[in-house]
Design a protein around this motif. Structure first.
Motif, PDB file in Angstrom:
ATOM      1  N   SER A  33       1.150  -3.158  12.375  1.00  0.00           N
ATOM      2  CA  SER A  33       0.499  -3.029  11.069  1.00  0.00           C
ATOM      3  C   SER A  33       1.418  -2.471   9.988  1.00  0.00           C
ATOM      4  O   SER A  33       1.123  -2.566   8.803  1.00  0.00           O
ATOM      5  CB  SER A  33      -0.755  -2.158  11.184  1.00  0.00           C
ATOM      6  N   MET A  34       2.572  -1.916  10.386  1.00  0.00           N
ATOM      7  CA  MET A  34       3.553  -1.407   9.428  1.00  0.00           C
ATOM      8  C   MET A  34       4.696  -2.397   9.187  1.00  0.00           C
ATOM      9  O   MET A  34       5.646  -2.094   8.491  1.00  0.00           O
ATOM     10  CB  MET A  34       4.122  -0.065   9.903  1.00  0.00           C
ATOM     11  N   GLY A  35       4.604  -3.592   9.785  1.00  0.00           N
ATOM     12  CA  GLY A  35       5.595  -4.632   9.565  1.00  0.00           C
ATOM     13  C   GLY A  35       6.789  -4.578  10.489  1.00  0.00           C
ATOM     14  O   GLY A  35       7.768  -5.284  10.272  1.00  0.00           O
ATOM     15  N   ASN A  36       6.737  -3.769  11.536  1.00  0.00           N
ATOM     16  CA  ASN A  36       7.833  -3.696  12.506  1.00  0.00           C
ATOM     17  C   ASN A  36       7.695  -4.818  13.522  1.00  0.00           C
ATOM     18  O   ASN A  36       6.612  -5.022  14.094  1.00  0.00           O
ATOM     19  CB  ASN A  36       7.828  -2.336  13.217  1.00  0.00           C
ATOM     20  N   LEU A  37       8.779  -5.534  13.754  1.00  0.00           N
ATOM     21  CA  LEU A  37       8.775  -6.683  14.657  1.00  0.00           C
ATOM     22  C   LEU A  37       8.548  -6.244  16.096  1.00  0.00           C
ATOM     23  O   LEU A  37       9.275  -5.392  16.610  1.00  0.00           O
ATOM     24  CB  LEU A  37      10.090  -7.455  14.533  1.00  0.00           C
ATOM     25  N   LEU A  56       1.625  -2.211  -3.678  1.00  0.00           N
ATOM     26  CA  LEU A  56       2.553  -2.480  -2.588  1.00  0.00           C
ATOM     27  C   LEU A  56       2.439  -1.394  -1.524  1.00  0.00           C
ATOM     28  O   LEU A  56       2.557  -0.214  -1.821  1.00  0.00           O
ATOM     29  CB  LEU A  56       3.985  -2.541  -3.117  1.00  0.00           C
ATOM     30  N   VAL A  57       2.187  -1.811  -0.273  1.00  0.00           N
ATOM     31  CA  VAL A  57       2.191  -0.894   0.863  1.00  0.00           C
ATOM     32  C   VAL A  57       3.565  -0.944   1.522  1.00  0.00           C
ATOM     33  O   VAL A  57       4.179   0.082   1.786  1.00  0.00           O
ATOM     34  CB  VAL A  57       1.070  -1.245   1.868  1.00  0.00           C
ATOM     35  N   TRP A  58       4.081  -2.139   1.793  1.00  0.00           N
ATOM     36  CA  TRP A  58       5.424  -2.350   2.294  1.00  0.00           C
ATOM     37  C   TRP A  58       5.819  -3.810   2.105  1.00  0.00           C
ATOM     38  O   TRP A  58       4.975  -4.663   1.870  1.00  0.00           O
ATOM     39  CB  TRP A  58       5.583  -1.934   3.763  1.00  0.00           C
ATOM     40  N   SER A  59       7.120  -4.068   2.194  1.00  0.00           N
ATOM     41  CA  SER A  59       7.626  -5.441   2.200  1.00  0.00           C
ATOM     42  C   SER A  59       8.745  -5.528   3.230  1.00  0.00           C
ATOM     43  O   SER A  59       9.452  -4.548   3.473  1.00  0.00           O
ATOM     44  CB  SER A  59       8.115  -5.870   0.818  1.00  0.00           C
ATOM     45  N   LYS A  60       8.883  -6.686   3.848  1.00  0.00           N
ATOM     46  CA  LYS A  60       9.877  -6.913   4.898  1.00  0.00           C
ATOM     47  C   LYS A  60      10.523  -8.271   4.708  1.00  0.00           C
ATOM     48  O   LYS A  60       9.900  -9.208   4.214  1.00  0.00           O
ATOM     49  CB  LYS A  60       9.223  -6.897   6.288  1.00  0.00           C
ATOM     50  N   THR A  61      11.775  -8.376   5.127  1.00  0.00           N
ATOM     51  CA  THR A  61      12.431  -9.677   5.206  1.00  0.00           C
ATOM     52  C   THR A  61      12.724  -9.985   6.671  1.00  0.00           C
ATOM     53  O   THR A  61      12.958  -9.079   7.476  1.00  0.00           O
ATOM     54  CB  THR A  61      13.754  -9.710   4.403  1.00  0.00           C
ATOM     55  N   ILE A  62      12.678 -11.278   6.988  1.00  0.00           N
ATOM     56  CA  ILE A  62      13.002 -11.750   8.329  1.00  0.00           C
ATOM     57  C   ILE A  62      13.919 -12.949   8.163  1.00  0.00           C
ATOM     58  O   ILE A  62      13.584 -13.891   7.451  1.00  0.00           O
ATOM     59  CB  ILE A  62      11.733 -12.165   9.105  1.00  0.00           C
ATOM     60  N   VAL A  87       4.908  -9.414   2.286  1.00  0.00           N
ATOM     61  CA  VAL A  87       4.490  -8.302   1.436  1.00  0.00           C
ATOM     62  C   VAL A  87       3.088  -7.886   1.844  1.00  0.00           C
ATOM     63  O   VAL A  87       2.195  -8.722   1.973  1.00  0.00           O
ATOM     64  CB  VAL A  87       4.516  -8.708  -0.058  1.00  0.00           C
ATOM     65  N   ARG A  88       2.903  -6.594   2.060  1.00  0.00           N
ATOM     66  CA  ARG A  88       1.598  -6.026   2.413  1.00  0.00           C
ATOM     67  C   ARG A  88       1.068  -5.263   1.205  1.00  0.00           C
ATOM     68  O   ARG A  88       1.750  -4.410   0.636  1.00  0.00           O
ATOM     69  CB  ARG A  88       1.765  -5.093   3.612  1.00  0.00           C
ATOM     70  N   LEU A  89      -0.160  -5.607   0.771  1.00  0.00           N
ATOM     71  CA  LEU A  89      -0.796  -4.977  -0.383  1.00  0.00           C
ATOM     72  C   LEU A  89      -2.106  -4.329   0.041  1.00  0.00           C
ATOM     73  O   LEU A  89      -2.749  -4.788   0.974  1.00  0.00           O
ATOM     74  CB  LEU A  89      -1.110  -6.027  -1.457  1.00  0.00           C
ATOM     75  N   ASP A  90      -2.520  -3.287  -0.685  1.00  0.00           N
ATOM     76  CA  ASP A  90      -3.872  -2.774  -0.483  1.00  0.00           C
ATOM     77  C   ASP A  90      -4.831  -3.617  -1.325  1.00  0.00           C
ATOM     78  O   ASP A  90      -4.414  -4.547  -2.027  1.00  0.00           O
ATOM     79  CB  ASP A  90      -3.959  -1.277  -0.805  1.00  0.00           C
ATOM     80  N   TYR A  91      -6.117  -3.314  -1.277  1.00  0.00           N
ATOM     81  CA  TYR A  91      -7.104  -4.119  -2.003  1.00  0.00           C
ATOM     82  C   TYR A  91      -6.947  -4.047  -3.521  1.00  0.00           C
ATOM     83  O   TYR A  91      -7.447  -4.897  -4.239  1.00  0.00           O
ATOM     84  CB  TYR A  91      -8.530  -3.715  -1.619  1.00  0.00           C
ATOM     85  N   SER A  92      -6.236  -3.050  -4.016  1.00  0.00           N
ATOM     86  CA  SER A  92      -6.005  -2.937  -5.462  1.00  0.00           C
ATOM     87  C   SER A  92      -4.735  -3.651  -5.903  1.00  0.00           C
ATOM     88  O   SER A  92      -4.385  -3.637  -7.074  1.00  0.00           O
ATOM     89  CB  SER A  92      -5.930  -1.465  -5.874  1.00  0.00           C
ATOM     90  N   GLY A  93      -4.011  -4.252  -4.955  1.00  0.00           N
ATOM     91  CA  GLY A  93      -2.784  -4.966  -5.275  1.00  0.00           C
ATOM     92  C   GLY A  93      -1.550  -4.096  -5.280  1.00  0.00           C
ATOM     93  O   GLY A  93      -0.480  -4.534  -5.694  1.00  0.00           O
TER      94      GLY A  93
END
Length: 173
Positions: A123-127, A74-80, A66-72
């Motif tokens: 940085s966008m969570g792409n493998l 959600l920017v994006w989430s990924k499963t692997i 899970v990627r969050l900004d400084y305010s908490g």
């Protein structure tokens, strides 16, 4: 009550007591567990939190990032992961904004055999790439990742694949 994936940011300065910056929960209707996290200090700053989810993904537990900004927020989430129980046990961000993840990848439903895996995401969570280590006959897992000043990656964990008889060894790569 189901466990939930949460992240609590606390800021501490020498002139004040700890304060909650935010309190957020993430996840779905099944178990979603946090293992660790890291601060992103370059580019679009924020936080990465990692663990595993049974709410989303391919089946069984899947690694959850899970990627969050400084305010908490959600920017994006990924499963692997695959069809069985997989987890992201460690995460670290590099100075170029890319993300290194590591954990365990299960080969069967008994979850008694896992290979350690390491992967790099943009940085966008792409493998970008991933690699597994082990021989699928024991428990191999990444537990800690560190990025050196020259951007080389220190990978530590445990391995049952090296020593006969299922004994676990501390492993560093």
């Amino acid at each position: 009550m189901k466990p939930f994936f949460f992240f609590l940011a606390i800021t501490i300065s020498s002139s004040s007591f700890a304060q909650n910056t935010f309190f957020k929960t993430f996840g779905g209707t099944s178990n979603d567990i946090c293992a660790s996290g890291d601060e992103i200090k370059t580019g679009n700053k924020g936080f990465l939190i990692n663990g595993y989810t049974n709410s989303f993904g391919s089946g069984g537990n899947d690694g959850y990032l899970v990627r969050l900004d400084y305010s908490g927020n959600l920017v994006w989430s990924k499963t692997i992961g695959g069809n069985f129980s997989d987890a992201i046990n460690a995460v670290v961000s590099k100075s170029n904004g890319q993300i290194i993840v590591g954990g365990g990848y299960a080969f069967n439903s008994s979850n008694s055999s896992t290979d350690a895996f390491v992967g790099e995401l943009d940085s966008m969570g792409n493998l970008l790439w991933s690699k597994t280590y082990g021989n699928a006959s024991g428990l191999d897992n990444v537990t800690i990742l560190k990025v050196a000043s020259n951007n080389e990656i220190l990978i530590t964990g445990l391995s049952e694949s090296i020593q006969p008889g299922g004994m676990r060894d501390v492993t560093a790569m």
